[in-house]
Design a protein around this motif. Sequence first.
Motif, PDB file in Angstrom:
ATOM      1  N   TYR A  20       0.835  -1.203   0.000  1.00  0.00           N
ATOM      2  CA  TYR A  20       0.000   0.000   0.000  1.00  0.00           C
ATOM      3  C   TYR A  20       0.872   1.256   0.000  1.00  0.00           C
ATOM      4  N   GLU A  21       1.866   1.285   0.863  1.00  0.00           N
ATOM      5  CA  GLU A  21       2.731   2.454   0.955  1.00  0.00           C
ATOM      6  C   GLU A  21       3.521   2.665  -0.336  1.00  0.00           C
ATOM      7  N   ALA A  22       3.960   1.582  -0.961  1.00  0.00           N
ATOM      8  CA  ALA A  22       4.683   1.696  -2.231  1.00  0.00           C
ATOM      9  C   ALA A  22       3.753   2.225  -3.309  1.00  0.00           C
ATOM     10  N   PHE A  24       1.049   4.058  -2.837  1.00  0.00           N
ATOM     11  CA  PHE A  24       0.752   5.447  -2.509  1.00  0.00           C
ATOM     12  C   PHE A  24       1.879   6.347  -2.974  1.00  0.00           C
ATOM     13  N   SER A  25       3.110   5.909  -2.752  1.00  0.00           N
ATOM     14  CA  SER A  25       4.269   6.691  -3.159  1.00  0.00           C
ATOM     15  C   SER A  25       4.282   6.886  -4.670  1.00  0.00           C
ATOM     16  N   GLU A  26       4.007   5.816  -5.420  1.00  0.00           N
ATOM     17  CA  GLU A  26       3.958   5.909  -6.878  1.00  0.00           C
ATOM     18  C   GLU A  26       2.829   6.840  -7.319  1.00  0.00           C
ATOM     19  N   GLU A  28       1.492   9.289  -5.610  1.00  0.00           N
ATOM     20  CA  GLU A  28       1.866  10.652  -5.242  1.00  0.00           C
ATOM     21  C   GLU A  28       2.843  11.232  -6.265  1.00  0.00           C
ATOM     22  N   LYS A  29       3.797  10.425  -6.683  1.00  0.00           N
ATOM     23  CA  LYS A  29       4.784  10.852  -7.668  1.00  0.00           C
ATOM     24  C   LYS A  29       4.094  11.178  -8.994  1.00  0.00           C
ATOM     25  N   TYR A  30       3.200  10.297  -9.434  1.00  0.00           N
ATOM     26  CA  TYR A  30       2.481  10.532 -10.690  1.00  0.00           C
ATOM     27  C   TYR A  30       1.635  11.802 -10.592  1.00  0.00           C
ATOM     28  N   HIS A  32       2.074  14.389  -8.689  1.00  0.00           N
ATOM     29  CA  HIS A  32       2.945  15.566  -8.669  1.00  0.00           C
ATOM     30  C   HIS A  32       3.407  15.906 -10.079  1.00  0.00           C
TER      31      HIS A  32
END
Length: 65
Positions: A20-22, A24-26, A28-30, A32
Amino acid sequence: MSIFEYDKELEEKKLRKAEYEAGFSEGEKYGHEAGFSEGEKHGHETGFSEGEKYGIELNSIETAK
């Protein structure tokens, strides 16, 4: 349960949390990158439009002089 026993349910929860955290990070990056791209595009269009109006007004003043 001893410290040597394997808790499958706990390990699966940890794995799901990490996934989930991975994700979410992806995401968030997309988000941004997409937001930056859209903002840059909008800023360019707005700046070009404003600059064009200013140039026309300035040219009109110079021509009138």
